[in-house]
Design an enzyme around this catalytic site. Structure first.
Site, PDB file in Angstrom:
ATOM      1  N   LYS A  76     -39.688 -55.412   4.630  1.00  0.00           N
ATOM      2  CA  LYS A  76     -40.755 -54.435   4.425  1.00  0.00           C
ATOM      3  C   LYS A  76     -40.526 -53.470   3.259  1.00  0.00           C
ATOM      4  CE  LYS A  76     -43.591 -55.260   7.980  1.00  0.00           C
ATOM      5  NZ  LYS A  76     -45.045 -55.440   7.883  1.00  0.00           N
ATOM      6  N   ASP A 106     -44.870 -50.732  13.824  1.00  0.00           N
ATOM      7  CA  ASP A 106     -44.143 -51.295  14.957  1.00  0.00           C
ATOM      8  C   ASP A 106     -42.641 -51.168  14.759  1.00  0.00           C
ATOM      9  OD1 ASP A 106     -46.156 -52.272  16.767  1.00  0.00           O
ATOM     10  OD2 ASP A 106     -46.659 -53.784  15.277  1.00  0.00           O
TER      11      ASP A 106
END
Length: 371
Positions: A76, A106
């Site tokens: 990410k 999340d």
């Protein structure tokens, strides 16, 4: 407008012929150049696993191991670092003061945004949906971010983050898009392109100049898949690989949307694949998913857990989301009808397959593996 539907059980979708002929504009070349300037940058490993090739009846299987990317246990940071760079560059021109970077997460994306904010001297505020493990929340807090835990699913956390980002000196840095909010998610997708460029270079070093025959990618809202599709569907030459998306059966919004032929929202359930527990495809990803994917599969949690154990036995350590690519490939290439699916995907005993393992075991505390 999206339709609300129930999440499906294990099932597979195959595109009509033509996905490999679809073409789009490539990601900007300067993204990789930017990442190479970051202090912790180095390409993540592309590991060949011959036992998996033998199991699946193909020539070679490689796993792109994102268990340590820019000092974090998932891919990410590639997207958040590039997007925040673009956001802050624009604000610097205007002479604005430090900002609060707001996001819903999340786990991995929020931690990456928080790490980027901390390193650059800004603030971060992450909205976390129910079901995220306390250790994942603690990892975001450890990056000096404010965390708001939401009594609802991921889509509700996104809504609340967007509301909070309306405050002065705040910016929403979200890795999903919707009409009216698409520029920053687009930058995040661009950031992920570095992963694909590395794969090209690493396969070339292995003597595979034409590229893979199939790439399997775990999918939440579809942003990483959009980046992968953009990379392989914008190349002027070389193989046009088959592209397979993999989701939890409890949150298969992309598969359900492809089945309907239009974006839909699903009611999500609990899953150990927390980073993929998303109910609505990103609006900017959808045209790419619809036109560029060859197949999509939804898998149950036990299949992902088994894949994680099998990868660990071969020396690659993945969390449930990272192992989903292997579980999905197994679902596509084995069982009733496997021969027809292999033919539709253009696979045979000479094929080269790449699996994207998007997180390490420390990225998701549901995993019992320890690197």
């Amino acid at each position: 407008m999206t339709e609300n539907v129930s999440s499906p059980a294990l099932m597979l979708w195959l595109a009509p012929p033509g996905a490999r002929a679809w073409r789009c504009t490539p990601a900007p070349a300067e993204v990789r150049n930017f990442h190479t300037t970051l202090p912790d940058y180095s390409p993540t490993p592309l590991t060949e696993l011959p036992p998996l090739a033998a199991e699946l009846g193909v020539s070679r299987v490689f796993v792109k191991d994102e268990s340590c990317r820019l000092g974090l246990p998932a891919f990410k940071a590639l997207g958040s670092s590039w997007a925040v760079h673009r956001v802050l560059s624009a604000r610097t021109v205007s002479g604005d003061e430090p900002v609060t970077l707001v996001t819903a997460t999340d786990g991995n994306h929020g931690r990456a945004v928080a790490r980027t904010a901390r390193l650059l001297g800004h603030h971060a505020h992450a909205f976390v949906p129910q079901g995220v493990h306390p250790q994942a929340v603690a990892a975001i807090v450890a990056e000096q971010a404010e965390v708001t835990e939401v009594a609802g699913p991921y889509d509700e956390a996104v809504r609340l983050a967007a509301e909070a980002a309306a405050a002065p000196a705040a910016v929403l840095v979200q890795d999903t898009a919707w009409p009216g909010y698409e520029q920053i998610p687009g930058w995040i997708v661009e950031g992920y392109s570095t992963l694909c460029v590395e794969i090209d270079e690493q396969l070339t070093a292995e003597g595979i100049v034409a590229g893979p025959d199939l790439v399997a990618v775990p999918v939440g809202v579809g942003s990483l898949a959009q980046a992968v599709i953009t990379h392989y569907r914008s190349r002027p030459s070389g193989r046009a690989p088959a592209l397979l998306s993999v989701e939890p059966a409890a949150a298969a919004c992309v598969l359900e949307s492809l089945t309907h032929g239009a974006p839909v929202s699903v009611t999500t359930g609990a899953t150990a694949m927390a980073g993929l527990n998303c109910g609505t495809p990103s609006s900017i990803a959808w045209p790419y998913l619809h036109s560029g994917l060859d197949a999509a599969v939804a898998i149950p949690d036990p299949d992902s857990a088994r894949a994680a154990l099998d990868l660990a036995a071969l020396g690659v350590y993945a969390g449930p989301c990272g192992a989903a690519a292997l579980a999905g490939l197994r679902a596509a290439l084995t069982g009733v009808g496997a021969g027809e699916r292999r033919t539709a995907l253009g696979l045979d005993s000479a094929s080269v397959v790449v699996l994207l393992s998007t997180e390490g075991p420390t990225a998701n505390p549901h995993s019992t593996l320890d690197h």
